[in-house]
Write a protein that holds these residues in place. Structure first.
Motif, short mmCIF file in Angstrom:
data_model
loop_
_atom_site.label_atom_id
_atom_site.label_comp_id
_atom_site.label_asym_id
_atom_site.label_seq_id
_atom_site.Cartn_x
_atom_site.Cartn_y
_atom_site.Cartn_z
N ILE A 70 -30.93 26.09 4.13
CA ILE A 70 -32.18 26.81 4.36
C ILE A 70 -33.39 26.00 3.89
O ILE A 70 -34.44 25.99 4.56
N LYS A 96 -34.83 23.47 6.26
CA LYS A 96 -35.42 23.97 7.50
C LYS A 96 -36.77 24.65 7.30
O LYS A 96 -37.53 24.83 8.25
N LEU A 97 -37.08 25.06 6.06
CA LEU A 97 -38.27 25.87 5.82
C LEU A 97 -39.35 25.08 5.11
O LEU A 97 -39.09 24.30 4.19
N ASP A 98 -40.60 25.30 5.54
CA ASP A 98 -41.75 24.71 4.85
C ASP A 98 -42.08 25.53 3.60
O ASP A 98 -41.89 26.75 3.57
N SER A 99 -42.59 24.84 2.59
CA SER A 99 -42.84 25.51 1.31
C SER A 99 -44.17 25.10 0.72
O SER A 99 -44.62 23.97 0.89
N CYS A 159 -37.10 32.00 11.35
CA CYS A 159 -38.33 31.76 10.58
C CYS A 159 -38.36 30.31 10.09
O CYS A 159 -37.31 29.66 9.94
N HIS A 160 -39.56 29.82 9.82
CA HIS A 160 -39.71 28.42 9.45
C HIS A 160 -40.51 28.23 8.16
O HIS A 160 -40.96 27.13 7.88
N SER A 161 -40.71 29.28 7.40
CA SER A 161 -41.43 29.13 6.13
C SER A 161 -40.73 29.94 5.05
O SER A 161 -40.06 30.93 5.32
N ILE A 162 -40.87 29.45 3.82
CA ILE A 162 -40.31 30.15 2.67
C ILE A 162 -40.91 31.55 2.57
O ILE A 162 -40.21 32.52 2.26
N ALA A 177 -39.17 33.89 5.01
CA ALA A 177 -37.81 34.19 4.57
C ALA A 177 -37.81 35.16 3.40
O ALA A 177 -36.97 36.07 3.33
N SER A 235 -40.25 36.21 14.85
CA SER A 235 -40.39 35.26 13.75
C SER A 235 -41.68 35.55 12.99
O SER A 235 -42.69 35.96 13.59
N ASP A 257 -43.55 33.35 11.21
CA ASP A 257 -43.99 32.01 10.78
C ASP A 257 -45.38 32.05 10.18
O ASP A 257 -46.28 32.74 10.65
#
Length: 392
Positions: free
Chosen positions: A257, A260-263, A297-300, A303, A379, A381
């Motif tokens: 995870i 895959k996710l931006d933080s 989803c693509h962000s912390i 999620a 999503s 995002d």
């Protein structure tokens, strides 16, 4: 750690997945969830890809289970070039002693015994071995020979003599000779995976801005963590702030995870870890993984929002194909006897796909999921602001 094998797992009831070995405890448990099997169950496996060690294939028989294979892969994935040569030599010596496959327990012990050998890389013939021994002072009686006489030596016979005296063996990339008893490690290993007490296990380090190279020092950090634990980890890696820190994800409750996710930074990742840990304690980790997979989803931040609002979603772990969705839907309409007759005449796949589409549901490797209010699984995002520690 290097990947060694890729295996295809079968859990019965048309459940399949692939898994790279060595795998962490969370990755093994995740594979069991995809197969709809319980912790400790032993799914059937088949190697579909090697990244070395092909000579083991015929000996990795059906009596070796997934957890034993993973224990072997764990050690193989840690090996240096010299270790690999030593292991192949030890293995070939073992093969020469007996007829038939080598047990997985013996393979594991051999893999942990590579430091019990002398290894000469690049020496693959008796002639090369004889020349190596003669030129490097291992045969004092040859030290004072004139060059002209030295060149007349039969290095092939010298090498054969030394190999037999050493009890050594020549393999593809070098020469191996044991100098100590083999280690007995297999019986000390814990093979079956256990649920870890963390959500994320990281290695963190200060990014070397001066050289743009790898961090000099990596410090372990498990999340969720207290503010004091975070401060101690930051101090241990020698960084002034989290903006200077890079990290590697070693193990995750939701595999991959963090890749895959931006933080926005460590605090946000820690919040997600807390939310995941809360769901895990309520035995809702598999449901969370299904919803995260479906939501794409693509962000912390997104999620974390899903984890904190997981009750907004429905989850059907027993529905993992369109046909199973169709059968479950038909059970609301007809009795079991009629269902058995009806399924012979209905295109269950098409019917199931229509049910999924009309309910705004999504099929995932963990089962069917949908929003409780029937809305689309959208999503969430959000683009993170720049700054904070970075995935390496």
């Amino acid at each position: 750690m290097d990947k060694v094998f890729r295996v295809e797992l079968s859990g019965g009831n048309r459940r399949y997945c692939e898994l790279d070995l060595p795998a962490t405890d969370y990755e093994l448990l995740d594979a069991l969830e995809r197969l709809q099997r319980k912790p400790g169950d032993k799914p059937e496996w088949e190697i579909v890809e090697h990244t070395g060690f092909q000579f083991l294939h015929v000996h990795l028989t059906g009596e070796c289970d997934l957890y034993q294979l993973n224990a072997l892969a764990t050690r193989l994935g840690q090996m240096t070039s010299s270790d690999r040569i030593a292991f192949e030599g030890l293995f070939n010596m073992e093969v020469a002693k007996k007829y038939g496959p080598i047990s997985i327990a013996t393979m594991v012990d051999l893999a942990y015994s590579t430091d019990c050998c002398h290894v000469v890389e690049g020496v693959t013939t008796d002639a090369q071995l004889g020349e190596f021994y003669a030129e490097n002072g291992f045969m004092p009686e040859l030290d004072d020979l004139p060059d002209g006489v030295f060149d007349l030596l039969d290095f092939d016979k010298l090498g054969e003599k030394m190999r037999l005296e050493d009890g050594g063996i020549l393999v593809n990339r070098g020469y191996v000779s044991p100098h100590a008893d083999l280690k007995q490690v297999y019986d000390t290993l814990t093979l079956e995976p256990k649920q870890p007490d963390y959500a994320f296990r990281l290695l963190i380090g200060r990014y070397p801005f001066e050289t743009n190279d790898q961090p000099d020092k990596l410090v372990p950090l498990t999340l969720p963590a207290t503010s004091d634990e975070l401060a101690d980890a930051l101090n241990a890696c020698g960084a002034a702030s989290w903006d200077e820190v890079v990290f590697q994800a070693e193990d995750n409750a939701v595999p991959h995870i963090l890749e895959k996710l931006d933080s926005d930074g460590i605090e946000e990742i820690n919040e997600l870890a807390q939310a995941i840990q809360y769901r895990a304690k309520r035995s809702e980790l598999t449901k969370l993984k299904a919803v995260l997979h479906a939501s794409d989803c693509h962000s912390i931040h997104a999620a974390t929002y899903i984890a904190e609002n997981l009750d907004d979603y429905l989850y059907e772990p027993d529905q993992r194909t369109a046909e199973e969705v169709a059968m479950e839907e038909l059970r609301f309409v007809v009795d079991e006897q009629s269902l058995a007759t009806l399924q012979k005449h209905v295109n269950l796949f098409n019917y199931g796909m229509d049910v999924i589409r009309e309910s705004n549901a999504m099929m995932t490797p963990y089962g069917l999921t949908l929003r409780r209010d029937g809305e689309m699984l959208l999503s969430l995002d959000e683009t993170p602001s720049k700054g904070g520690m970075q995935m390496q």
